[in-house]
Design a protein around this motif. Structure first.
Motif, mmCIF file in Angstrom:
data_model
loop_
_atom_site.group_PDB
_atom_site.id
_atom_site.type_symbol
_atom_site.label_atom_id
_atom_site.label_comp_id
_atom_site.label_asym_id
_atom_site.label_seq_id
_atom_site.Cartn_x
_atom_site.Cartn_y
_atom_site.Cartn_z
ATOM 1 N N PHE A 11 0.834 -1.202 0.000
ATOM 2 C CA PHE A 11 0.000 0.000 0.000
ATOM 3 C C PHE A 11 0.871 1.256 0.000
ATOM 4 O O PHE A 11 0.552 2.253 -0.653
ATOM 5 C CB PHE A 11 -0.950 0.021 1.199
ATOM 6 C CG PHE A 11 -2.140 -0.877 1.033
ATOM 7 C CD1 PHE A 11 -2.981 -0.737 -0.066
ATOM 8 C CD2 PHE A 11 -2.432 -1.862 1.958
ATOM 9 C CE1 PHE A 11 -4.090 -1.558 -0.232
ATOM 10 C CE2 PHE A 11 -3.531 -2.694 1.810
ATOM 11 C CZ PHE A 11 -4.358 -2.540 0.708
ATOM 12 N N GLN A 12 1.966 1.195 0.737
ATOM 13 C CA GLN A 12 2.870 2.341 0.770
ATOM 14 C C GLN A 12 3.386 2.646 -0.636
ATOM 15 O O GLN A 12 3.525 3.795 -1.027
ATOM 16 C CB GLN A 12 4.056 2.052 1.707
ATOM 17 C CG GLN A 12 5.009 3.227 1.848
ATOM 18 C CD GLN A 12 6.449 2.789 2.061
ATOM 19 O OE1 GLN A 12 6.822 1.646 1.814
ATOM 20 N NE2 GLN A 12 7.268 3.713 2.523
ATOM 21 N N THR A 35 -6.168 3.995 9.256
ATOM 22 C CA THR A 35 -5.135 4.611 8.420
ATOM 23 C C THR A 35 -5.744 5.390 7.258
ATOM 24 O O THR A 35 -5.058 6.158 6.604
ATOM 25 C CB THR A 35 -4.200 3.558 7.813
ATOM 26 O OG1 THR A 35 -4.979 2.727 6.945
ATOM 27 C CG2 THR A 35 -3.551 2.702 8.865
ATOM 28 N N GLY A 36 -7.025 5.149 7.003
ATOM 29 C CA GLY A 36 -7.666 5.811 5.874
ATOM 30 C C GLY A 36 -7.608 4.982 4.604
ATOM 31 O O GLY A 36 -8.086 5.404 3.559
ATOM 32 N N ILE A 37 -7.018 3.795 4.701
ATOM 33 C CA ILE A 37 -7.055 2.872 3.564
ATOM 34 C C ILE A 37 -8.332 2.039 3.706
ATOM 35 O O ILE A 37 -8.546 1.410 4.739
ATOM 36 C CB ILE A 37 -5.818 1.962 3.550
ATOM 37 C CG1 ILE A 37 -4.561 2.808 3.327
ATOM 38 C CG2 ILE A 37 -5.941 0.894 2.483
ATOM 39 C CD1 ILE A 37 -3.276 2.042 3.511
ATOM 40 N N PRO A 63 -5.195 5.979 -2.785
ATOM 41 C CA PRO A 63 -4.631 7.276 -2.415
ATOM 42 C C PRO A 63 -3.120 7.119 -2.229
ATOM 43 O O PRO A 63 -2.666 6.085 -1.746
ATOM 44 C CB PRO A 63 -5.323 7.595 -1.089
ATOM 45 C CG PRO A 63 -5.776 6.284 -0.549
ATOM 46 C CD PRO A 63 -6.021 5.399 -1.730
ATOM 47 N N LEU A 64 -2.350 8.092 -2.629
ATOM 48 C CA LEU A 64 -0.890 7.965 -2.602
ATOM 49 C C LEU A 64 -0.289 8.764 -1.453
ATOM 50 O O LEU A 64 -0.725 9.871 -1.162
ATOM 51 C CB LEU A 64 -0.295 8.448 -3.922
ATOM 52 C CG LEU A 64 -0.669 7.613 -5.145
ATOM 53 C CD1 LEU A 64 -0.089 8.245 -6.394
ATOM 54 C CD2 LEU A 64 -0.179 6.181 -4.993
ATOM 55 N N LEU A 65 0.716 8.165 -0.834
ATOM 56 C CA LEU A 65 1.418 8.852 0.249
ATOM 57 C C LEU A 65 2.393 9.873 -0.305
ATOM 58 O O LEU A 65 2.629 10.911 0.273
ATOM 59 C CB LEU A 65 2.167 7.844 1.114
ATOM 60 C CG LEU A 65 1.294 7.022 2.054
ATOM 61 C CD1 LEU A 65 2.015 5.773 2.495
ATOM 62 C CD2 LEU A 65 0.878 7.837 3.255
ATOM 63 N N SER A 66 2.996 9.537 -1.443
ATOM 64 C CA SER A 66 3.905 10.517 -2.047
ATOM 65 C C SER A 66 3.425 10.792 -3.469
ATOM 66 O O SER A 66 3.012 9.882 -4.178
ATOM 67 C CB SER A 66 5.327 9.976 -2.051
ATOM 68 O OG SER A 66 5.328 8.631 -2.418
ATOM 69 N N GLU A 67 3.477 12.030 -3.854
ATOM 70 C CA GLU A 67 3.025 12.405 -5.190
ATOM 71 C C GLU A 67 4.013 11.869 -6.220
ATOM 72 O O GLU A 67 5.224 11.969 -6.025
ATOM 73 C CB GLU A 67 2.935 13.922 -5.310
ATOM 74 C CG GLU A 67 2.025 14.578 -4.280
ATOM 75 C CD GLU A 67 0.616 14.015 -4.279
ATOM 76 O OE1 GLU A 67 0.130 13.620 -5.357
ATOM 77 O OE2 GLU A 67 0.009 13.924 -3.190
#
Lengths: 319, 164
Positions: B58-59, B98-100, B136-140
Motif C-alpha cells: 500500500f505504501q 489509516t484511511g485505507i 490514495p498515494l502517500l507521495s506524489e
C-alpha cells in the motif's frame, strides 16, 4: 498518587538487596519530573511521586535484565511490567515492583495550551481536582481533568496490577469499564479520504527521531529494530511521508496484541503526533476478535502466538 | 482478452506455494479468462506473510492487496494459515484508521484444484478494486517536467537529484 513517605521507607528497607531502584525526581524546573536511579540511601530523599511522574519506568527493565532492580509503577506502567514478564523479557526474580495508585498524570502539551508558555514554571501543585501552577508571581488555577493525559480519560487500571509492595489505598474506576476512547469514535466520523489526508499531514511532520520507539516499553529490539536493517531494507534514510508512515506502521504491527496503551509513544513525540489513535484501533481489534487485553495476566497466551482451528470471532468470508 | 485492457490498476497478490499458486496455475492451464491487474508474489506459506508486506504494498501505491492460502485444515505445513488468519484479520480491522479502505485488502483460501474458484476470486476482487479506483498515494508521483530532469541527470551520469 499518595504515600510518598511510606514508599521511601519501603525503598530504604529493600535497597540493600538491590542494585538500584527506579523512581522519579524533580527535573530542571517545577514542571518536569525526570527518572531517578536510586543507588544509595541518600538518593531516596530526592524521590517524588505525583501527576508530573509521567514516565513509564518499565521501559528501563529489559536493559537492566541482569541487575536486581526495584521499579515504581503506576497502574498503566504495571501492565507493561506484566507484558514484559509474559514475554520473558525480564526475570521476575530480579525485579521488585513497588505499585502505586494513580489519579492521572499531566499532559504538558495540554497544559501549555492553557497557560501559554511552559518556559518558567516554578511549581505545580494538585489540590483535589484543581491544579495550581506557579509562574513567578502569577498563579494559574486549572481543572486537573482538563490537562490529564488522554490515556487517563478512560483509565480502568489506576492501581498497579502486579506488585511486591503496594503503597497507598487502591481506588477504582469502574465507571470507565468498557468505555472506548473518545478520540477513536471522533476519528471515525471522518471519511477514509479525510483519514488518509490526516495521516499524510501528520507523517509530514514526523522527524523520525525514534522517540516513540525509545520510550516504548515493548520496543525491546533496540539496535536490531527492523526499521534500521539493510536486509531486509524496510526503510530508507529518506525523510518523506511514505517512509515515516511505514515506520509508524512497523511500530504498530510489532505491538499487535502487546501494546498496553501506556501512551509513552505519544507523550515522547516532540511533534505531538496522535500515535495512540493507531494503537487504540489495533487494540480494539484484538479485544473484539480475541477478547484479549495485553498486560493483564502474565500467564495468558499472546493471541498471535496461538490459534484455534475454528476461530470464535473470525467469520470465513464467502465469495 | 484482459477485462480492463489499458486501464489496469496495480493489485498485489501474495499466494502460498502449495495451494493458491497451484490454483492460479490450474486456472491458467484451463485457460479461464481473468482480469490481468493482479501481480502475483509467491510465498512458501500464508504463514510467511508479514502484515508489513501488505502495508508496504500500500505504501508503494498498490490499489489492492489479495492474500490467498490453503484452506484451514489443509495447510501444507499443518498450521501456518491458522496463524496467518489471526494476523490478517487484525490487519483488516486496523486498516480503517489509516484511511485505507479495508475493502482494498482481502484474504481468502483457494486450493490447488480450485481453478474456477481462483478465477472467481480474482475477478470479484479486481472488480471491487476498480469500483474503488486507484489508491490514495502517500507521495506524489513525479511530474513530467521532473521526469525529464531526472532523465537528463541520469544521462549526465549523476544519478537522480535526490542522491547527488
Amino acid at each position: 498518587m499518595k504515600g510518598l513517605e511510606e514508599l521511601k521507607d519501603k525503598i530504604h528497607e529493600i535497597l540493600p538487596d538491590l542494585d538500584l531502584v527506579i523512581g522519579w525526581e524533580q527535573g530542571y524546573d517545577g514542571l518536569h519530573a525526570t527518572p531517578l536511579f536510586i543507588k544509595t540511601p541518600e538518593d531516596v530523599d530526592r524521590l517524588i511521586i505525583g501527576p508530573l511522574c509521567v514516565h513509564n519506568l518499565a521501559t528501563y527493565l529489559p536493559g537492566l535484565k541482569d541487575k536486581k532492580v526495584g521499579v515504581i509503577v503506576k497502574g498503566c506502567d504495571s501492565r507493561a511490567v506484566i507484558e514484559l514478564l509474559q514475554e520473558k523479557l525480564i526475570n521476575k526474580d530480579n525485579v521488585v515492583i513497588l505499585g502505586l495508585t494513580c489519579d492521572g498524570v499531566i499532559n504538558l502539551t495540554k497544559l501549555g495550551r492553557k497557560i501559554g508558555s511552559l518556559g518558567a514554571v516554578d511549581d505545580v501543585k494538585v489540590e483535589g481536582e484543581k491544579l495550581n501552577v506557579v509562574i513567578g508571581d502569577q498563579q494559574h488555577n486549572i481543572a486537573f481533568s482538563e490537562v490529564k493525559q488522554d490515556k487517563c480519560e478512560n483509565c480502568i487500571y489506576p492501581n498497579a496490577l502486579v506488585f511486591d509492595h503496594f503503597i497507598g489505598e487502591p481506588v477504582d474506576r469502574v465507571e470507565n469499564v468498557g468505555a472506548e476512547h473518545q478520540s477513536l469514535s471522533d476519528f471515525e466520523g471522518k471519511s477514509f479520504d479525510q483519514r488518509f489526508a490526516f495521516w499524510k499531514h501528520e507523517m509530514s511532520r514526523c522527524i523520525r527521531c525514534h522517540a516513540c520507539r525509545n520510550a516504548c516499553p515493548m520496543c525491546v529490539c533496540r539496535d536490531h529494530c527492523v526499521a534500521m536493517t539493510r536486509n531486509p531494507h524496510w526503510l530508507s534514510q529518506e525523510n518523506n511521508v511514505a517512509e515515516n508512515w511505514m515506520f509508524q506502521m512497523i511500530h504498530v504491527m510489532h505491538l499487535t496484541g502487546r501494546c498496553v496503551e501506556c501512551g509513552e509513544c505519544e507523550r515522547a513525540c516532540p511533534m505531538d503526533i496522535p500515535l495512540m489513535l493507531l494503537r487504540r484501533q489495533m487494540n480494539r481489534g484484538v479485544r473484539e476478535v480475541f477478547d484479549y487485553e495485553a498486560g493483564i495476566d502474565a500467564q495468558n497466551r499472546p493471541p498471535l502466538l496461538t490459534f484455534k482451528v475454528e476461530e470464535d470471532n473470525i467469520s470465513e468470508r464467502e465469495w | 482478452m484482459p477485462v480492463y485492457d489499458g486501464k489496469e490498476l496495480r493489485i498485489v497478490g501474495f499466494l502460498c506455494n502449495w495451494c493458491s499458486y497451484g490454483g492460479a496455475d490450474t486456472a491458467g492451464v484451463a485457460r479461464f479468462h481473468q482480469a490481468t491487474d493482479l501481480r502475483i508474489i509467491r510465498v512458501p506459506c500464508s504463514g510467511r506473510i508479514d502484515p508489513l508486506f501488505i502495508l508496504k504494498a500500500f505504501q508503494g501505491g498498490a490499489a489492492g492487496v489479495l492474500v490467498s492460502g490453503c484452506h484451514p485444515r489443509d495447510c501444507h505445513y499443518a498450521e501456518g494459515n491458522y496463524y496467518a488468519r489471526r494476523r490478517l484479520e487484525l490487519l483488516k480491522r486496523f486498516l480503517p484508521v489509516t484511511g485505507i479502505d479495508p475493502e482494498r485488502f482481502e484474504y481468502t483460501w483457494v486450493s490447488a484444484s480450485e481453478g474456477p474458484r481462483w478465477q472467481h476470486v480474482v475477478q470479484t476482487f479486481t472488480d471491487r478494486i476498480h469500483k474503488l479506483g486507484p489508491a490514495p498515494l502517500l507521495s506524489e508521483p513525479l511530474t513530467d517536467a521532473e521526469m525529464v530532469e531526472f532523465q537528463r541527470q541520469v544521462e549526465a551520469g549523476r544519478g537522480c537529484g535526490c542522491h547527488i
